[in-house]
Scaffold this motif. Structure first.
Motif, PDB file in Angstrom:
ATOM      1  N   GLY A 112      -4.811   5.635 -10.893  1.00 62.54           N
ATOM      2  CA  GLY A 112      -6.188   5.738 -10.433  1.00 62.54           C
ATOM      3  C   GLY A 112      -6.429   5.223  -9.031  1.00 62.54           C
ATOM      4  N   VAL A 113      -5.367   4.898  -8.305  1.00 57.03           N
ATOM      5  CA  VAL A 113      -5.493   4.408  -6.935  1.00 57.03           C
ATOM      6  C   VAL A 113      -5.491   5.587  -5.972  1.00 57.03           C
ATOM      7  CG1 VAL A 113      -4.429   2.986  -5.138  1.00 57.03           C
ATOM      8  CG2 VAL A 113      -4.350   2.253  -7.533  1.00 57.03           C
ATOM      9  N   LYS A 114      -6.335   5.503  -4.946  1.00 61.00           N
ATOM     10  CA  LYS A 114      -6.394   6.555  -3.932  1.00 61.00           C
ATOM     11  C   LYS A 114      -6.121   5.966  -2.548  1.00 61.00           C
ATOM     12  CE  LYS A 114      -9.629   9.705  -6.226  1.00 61.00           C
ATOM     13  NZ  LYS A 114     -10.917  10.440  -6.088  1.00 61.00           N
ATOM     14  N   TRP A 115      -5.532   6.779  -1.702  1.00 60.37           N
ATOM     15  CA  TRP A 115      -5.425   6.429  -0.302  1.00 60.37           C
ATOM     16  C   TRP A 115      -6.806   6.541   0.329  1.00 60.37           C
ATOM     17  CZ3 TRP A 115      -1.166   4.078   1.138  1.00 60.37           C
ATOM     18  CH2 TRP A 115       0.007   4.303   0.426  1.00 60.37           C
ATOM     19  N   SER A 116      -7.003   5.910   1.449  1.00 59.90           N
ATOM     20  CA  SER A 116      -8.336   5.876   2.063  1.00 59.90           C
ATOM     21  C   SER A 116      -8.800   7.230   2.570  1.00 59.90           C
ATOM     22  CB  SER A 116      -8.366   4.853   3.209  1.00 59.90           C
ATOM     23  OG  SER A 116      -7.325   5.087   4.138  1.00 59.90           O
ATOM     24  N   ASP A 117      -7.899   8.218   2.631  1.00 58.61           N
ATOM     25  CA  ASP A 117      -8.313   9.578   2.989  1.00 58.61           C
ATOM     26  C   ASP A 117      -8.603  10.430   1.762  1.00 58.61           C
ATOM     27  OD1 ASP A 117      -5.776  10.030   1.995  1.00 58.61           O
ATOM     28  OD2 ASP A 117      -4.995  10.994   3.798  1.00 58.61           O
ATOM     29  N   GLY A 118      -8.587   9.796   0.575  1.00 61.47           N
ATOM     30  CA  GLY A 118      -8.935  10.490  -0.656  1.00 61.47           C
ATOM     31  C   GLY A 118      -7.764  11.038  -1.441  1.00 61.47           C
ATOM     32  N   LYS A 119      -6.562  11.058  -0.877  1.00 64.75           N
ATOM     33  CA  LYS A 119      -5.388  11.549  -1.588  1.00 64.75           C
ATOM     34  C   LYS A 119      -4.969  10.550  -2.667  1.00 64.75           C
ATOM     35  CE  LYS A 119      -4.660  15.109   1.253  1.00 64.75           C
ATOM     36  NZ  LYS A 119      -4.699  16.526   0.837  1.00 64.75           N
ATOM     37  N   ALA A 120      -4.374  11.048  -3.727  1.00 62.32           N
ATOM     38  CA  ALA A 120      -3.945  10.188  -4.827  1.00 62.32           C
ATOM     39  C   ALA A 120      -2.678   9.419  -4.450  1.00 62.32           C
ATOM     40  CB  ALA A 120      -3.702  11.013  -6.075  1.00 62.32           C
ATOM     41  N   PHE A 121      -2.664   8.141  -4.806  1.00 66.39           N
ATOM     42  CA  PHE A 121      -1.476   7.306  -4.666  1.00 66.39           C
ATOM     43  C   PHE A 121      -0.653   7.397  -5.939  1.00 66.39           C
ATOM     44  CE2 PHE A 121       0.178   3.255  -6.292  1.00 66.39           C
ATOM     45  CZ  PHE A 121       1.179   2.989  -5.371  1.00 66.39           C
ATOM     46  N   GLY A 122       0.684   7.338  -5.815  1.00 62.91           N
ATOM     47  CA  GLY A 122       1.521   7.374  -6.999  1.00 62.91           C
ATOM     48  C   GLY A 122       2.893   6.801  -6.767  1.00 62.91           C
ATOM     49  N   ALA A 123       3.719   6.882  -7.786  1.00 62.71           N
ATOM     50  CA  ALA A 123       5.059   6.290  -7.741  1.00 62.71           C
ATOM     51  C   ALA A 123       5.921   6.924  -6.657  1.00 62.71           C
ATOM     52  CB  ALA A 123       5.727   6.443  -9.107  1.00 62.71           C
ATOM     53  N   GLU A 124       5.663   8.205  -6.354  1.00 60.16           N
ATOM     54  CA  GLU A 124       6.458   8.855  -5.319  1.00 60.16           C
ATOM     55  C   GLU A 124       6.227   8.225  -3.952  1.00 60.16           C
ATOM     56  OE1 GLU A 124       8.892  10.896  -5.450  1.00 60.16           O
ATOM     57  OE2 GLU A 124       8.815  11.278  -7.608  1.00 60.16           O
ATOM     58  N   ASP A 125       5.033   7.655  -3.732  1.00 56.14           N
ATOM     59  CA  ASP A 125       4.791   6.942  -2.476  1.00 56.14           C
ATOM     60  C   ASP A 125       5.652   5.691  -2.394  1.00 56.14           C
ATOM     61  OD1 ASP A 125       2.646   8.520  -1.173  1.00 56.14           O
ATOM     62  OD2 ASP A 125       1.476   7.962  -2.942  1.00 56.14           O
ATOM     63  N   VAL A 126       5.861   5.041  -3.535  1.00 49.00           N
ATOM     64  CA  VAL A 126       6.715   3.863  -3.567  1.00 49.00           C
ATOM     65  C   VAL A 126       8.154   4.253  -3.247  1.00 49.00           C
ATOM     66  CG1 VAL A 126       7.588   1.959  -4.981  1.00 49.00           C
ATOM     67  CG2 VAL A 126       5.203   2.720  -5.227  1.00 49.00           C
ATOM     68  N   ARG A 127       8.630   5.316  -3.915  1.00 51.04           N
ATOM     69  CA  ARG A 127       9.996   5.767  -3.624  1.00 51.04           C
ATOM     70  C   ARG A 127      10.125   6.168  -2.160  1.00 51.04           C
ATOM     71  NH1 ARG A 127      13.399   9.931  -7.153  1.00 51.04           N
ATOM     72  NH2 ARG A 127      11.456  11.129  -7.223  1.00 51.04           N
ATOM     73  N   PHE A 128       9.160   6.906  -1.644  1.00 48.10           N
ATOM     74  CA  PHE A 128       9.212   7.348  -0.258  1.00 48.10           C
ATOM     75  C   PHE A 128       9.316   6.156   0.690  1.00 48.10           C
ATOM     76  CE2 PHE A 128       6.952   7.935   3.740  1.00 48.10           C
ATOM     77  CZ  PHE A 128       7.706   8.957   4.312  1.00 48.10           C
ATOM     78  N   THR A 129       8.507   5.120   0.457  1.00 42.63           N
ATOM     79  CA  THR A 129       8.504   3.947   1.340  1.00 42.63           C
ATOM     80  C   THR A 129       9.868   3.285   1.376  1.00 42.63           C
ATOM     81  OG1 THR A 129       6.145   3.549   0.959  1.00 42.63           O
ATOM     82  CG2 THR A 129       7.453   1.694   1.758  1.00 42.63           C
ATOM     83  N   PHE A 130      10.470   3.097   0.209  1.00 47.13           N
ATOM     84  CA  PHE A 130      11.783   2.444   0.179  1.00 47.13           C
ATOM     85  C   PHE A 130      12.866   3.345   0.777  1.00 47.13           C
ATOM     86  CE2 PHE A 130       9.578  -0.455  -2.591  1.00 47.13           C
ATOM     87  CZ  PHE A 130      10.214  -1.668  -2.383  1.00 47.13           C
ATOM     88  N   ASP A 131      12.786   4.651   0.535  1.00 50.80           N
ATOM     89  CA  ASP A 131      13.742   5.570   1.156  1.00 50.80           C
ATOM     90  C   ASP A 131      13.579   5.576   2.679  1.00 50.80           C
ATOM     91  OD1 ASP A 131      14.880   6.253  -1.238  1.00 50.80           O
ATOM     92  OD2 ASP A 131      13.808   8.164  -1.453  1.00 50.80           O
ATOM     93  N   LEU A 132      12.332   5.486   3.126  1.00 54.46           N
ATOM     94  CA  LEU A 132      12.061   5.453   4.565  1.00 54.46           C
ATOM     95  C   LEU A 132      12.720   4.235   5.201  1.00 54.46           C
ATOM     96  CD1 LEU A 132      10.326   6.852   6.843  1.00 54.46           C
ATOM     97  CD2 LEU A 132       8.559   5.161   6.312  1.00 54.46           C
ATOM     98  N   MET A 133      12.661   3.102   4.521  1.00 59.98           N
ATOM     99  CA  MET A 133      13.293   1.886   5.044  1.00 59.98           C
ATOM    100  C   MET A 133      14.813   2.011   5.042  1.00 59.98           C
ATOM    101  SD  MET A 133      10.967  -1.275   3.602  1.00 59.98           S
ATOM    102  CE  MET A 133      11.590  -1.063   1.932  1.00 59.98           C
TER     103      MET A 133
END
Length: 553
Positions: A112-133
């Protein structure tokens, strides 16, 4: 300290080491708050001394950048926010966490978390962040991928498989700030991108920006917006102590001499301060050099010092003398080794000091401490120029060592050269600090791990005294590999004994976390009676504060 599956995680924090003496730089300029008004004139506005221009602001809100604006972390969130005072964690973008074994960490990502531009936040954002690092090592400022073997996503669950049995690694993963895949996937150089218009999940979004001041506005779609009573945050570029006192700030972090007659006197009814210990300021002996590699000599130094006098002079009575256990007190009072007398406090004793020096080959003749050839002992102590509390403390140290016959020279290089001396081992004794990470494991590991001893000079921020002991390394390895609280307590008891008996660092006094607050406009600030966080204005700690504050009017 045992990890378990629950909505509120109780564990210790692994965070960047605190520079307890390096306070925010100040300027004589007056803060320009006229555009938005101070917290005292515009309802719901918080005026915070949380950032400083040099002398003006650059628009950098990249959460991975060392040059980011400090209030970036009021917008971006980690999986969990940890109270650095006691290591207790509050889930944020993770609703819960499990550690089924010491090499696996499982996060259940909040729904139920959203980014400030209205897009949905999810587990894939977590994976993306760690892969980005992983792809851009410069972004991995906490060293997360030193611990991770692989990670996987299933639904709202992110599972991290660690390289070894590594219970404290979860504390690193907790604190990584998560960024949106739909924004960052197209960034060509994420390490240098300034992210001028940040999209985040946190309680605030960027409102206005000028070189002299920026403001944040409450994120109306924040997943716990009902807990956020602040509508706007004003962050001026100039935050001198005079600005803070005269312009009615609500919150700041700075040391003020005689704070009662400055900050408190400005508004006796509402202004207060809280200075909990944030690290142990110590004399670090260079253990690669004689005579500092001699335990008897270090005992002589230790007994020669009056910690109460040093603490009172250095920090003007706001913090206490430190014990010789490596524990921050009263933060970890319940972890004290009961077999160590007087909570590890070392009482000054000239007779014991001279006896220890004699064992090390030095005797006092004619008021001078001399070696077998009759040459007076001369040593140097290094401290950073401009770090006034360190300098005040070391001046007392020099007086007390001089009283037993030692000639003491003071070196005061600029901060950059001071750091080089730490890294390169170019010192006899150097003022430094350890602890305060929120993790007992990390505090002792940074001080004592011989692996760090080998890495100093390459950018590590630990074991500057160059201590090394195989038995201590084995204790640290056991600490790293267990989640059992009873076992951890046995190990911490033994590590306290190491610090107390072997004197790898000579503890002097606790470095305060210099938090100022006013309850004129907002109540619910952290205090000694309600220590849910410190009053630090940077890092993720403010997320705890901003979700606790209540409007006073």
């Amino acid at each position: 300290m045992k990890r378990a599956s629950r909505s509120r995680v109780s564990r210790t924090q692994l965070a960047a080491a605190l520079g307890v003496a390096a306070l925010f730089a100040t300027t004589a300029c007056s803060a320009d708050v006229s555009a938005s008004g101070s917290g005292s004139t515009v309802p719901g506005t918080l005026l915070v001394g949380g950032d400083n221009g040099s002398p003006t602001f650059t628009r950098n809100f990249n959460p991975f950048s060392a040059n980011k604006r400090n209030l970036t972390t009021y917008m971006y969130e980690p999986l969990a926010v940890v109270n650095n005072l006691d290591g207790k964690a509050t889930p944020f973008l993770a609703s819960s966490v499990e550690q089924p074994d010491t090499s696996t960490v499982v996060y259940h990502v909040r729904q139920g978390v959203k980014w400030s531009d209205g897009k949905a936040f999810g587990a894939e954002d977590v994976r993306f962040t760690f892969d980005l690092m992983k792809k851009n090592a410069a972004l991995d400022t906490l060293g997360a991928w030193q611990h991770i073997k692989s990670l996987s996503v299933s639904g709202d669950t992110v599972t991290f498989h660690l390289k070894t049995a590594d219970a404290p690694a979860a504390q690193v993963l907790d604190q990584v700030l998560i960024v949106p895949e739909h924004i960052w996937k197209d960034v060509k150089n994420p390490a240098t991108w300034t992210n001028p218009n940040p999209v985040a999940t946190g309680p605030f979004t960027l409102d206005t920006f000028t070189p002299n001041q920026y403001t944040l506005a409450k994120n109306a779609t924040y997943w716990q917006a009902d807990k956020v009573q602040v509508k706007k945050i004003v962050a001026p570029a100039a935050n001198s102590n005079l600005d803070i006192v005269n312009n009615g700030y609500d919150w700041a972090y700075t040391f003020m001499s005689d704070v009662d007659s400055t900050w408190v006197k400005a508004d006796v009814k509402h202004n207060s301060y809280w200075y909990p210990p944030g690290g142990t300021v110590s004399l670090l002996p260079n253990l690669t050099k004689a005579p500092f590699d001699n335990l008897d000599f270090r005992e002589g130094l230790s007994y020669a010092l009056d910690r109460d006098k040093i603490a009172d002079k250095a920090e003007q009575g706001y913090v206490k003398a430190a014990g010789q256990t490596g524990l921050l007190l009263p933060n970890y009072q319940d972890w004290l080794n009961s077999s160590i007398a007087d909570d590890g406090k070392i009482t000054q004793s000239t007779s014991k000091a001279l006896a220890a020096f004699k064992k090390a080959g030095y005797t006092r003749r004619g008021g001078k401490l001399v070696d077998s050839a009759g040459k007076q002992l001369t040593l140097s102590i290094t401290t950073a120029n401009g770090w006034s509390d360190y300098l005040r403390g070391v001046q007392v140290v020099r007086q007390e060592l001089s009283a037993v016959g030692i000639k003491v020279n003071l070196n005061q290089p600029q901060a950059a050269a001071y750091q080089e001396s730490l890294q390169n081992g170019d010192f006899d004794l150097i003022m430094g600090s350890f602890g305060g990470s929120g993790s007992l494991y990390q505090d002792y590991n940074n001080l004592l791990n011989s692996g760090f001893k080998k890495a100093v000079g390459t950018g590590t921020s630990a074991n500057f005294e160059r201590y090394g002991n195989a038995a201590t390394d084995a204790l640290l390895a056991k600490f790293k590999a267990t989640t059992d609280t009873a076992e951890q307590r046995k190990i911490v008891d033994r590590l306290q004994q190491v610090v107390h008996d072997q004197l790898p660092a000579i503890s002097l006094f606790y470095g305060g976390l210099w938090g100022l607050s006013s309850d004129k406009n907002f109540t619910g600030w952290p205090t000694g009676k309600n220590p849910y966080a410190s009053l630090m204005t940077w890092g993720s700690t403010p997320l705890l504060v901003l979700t606790h504050l209540q409007r006073a009017n």
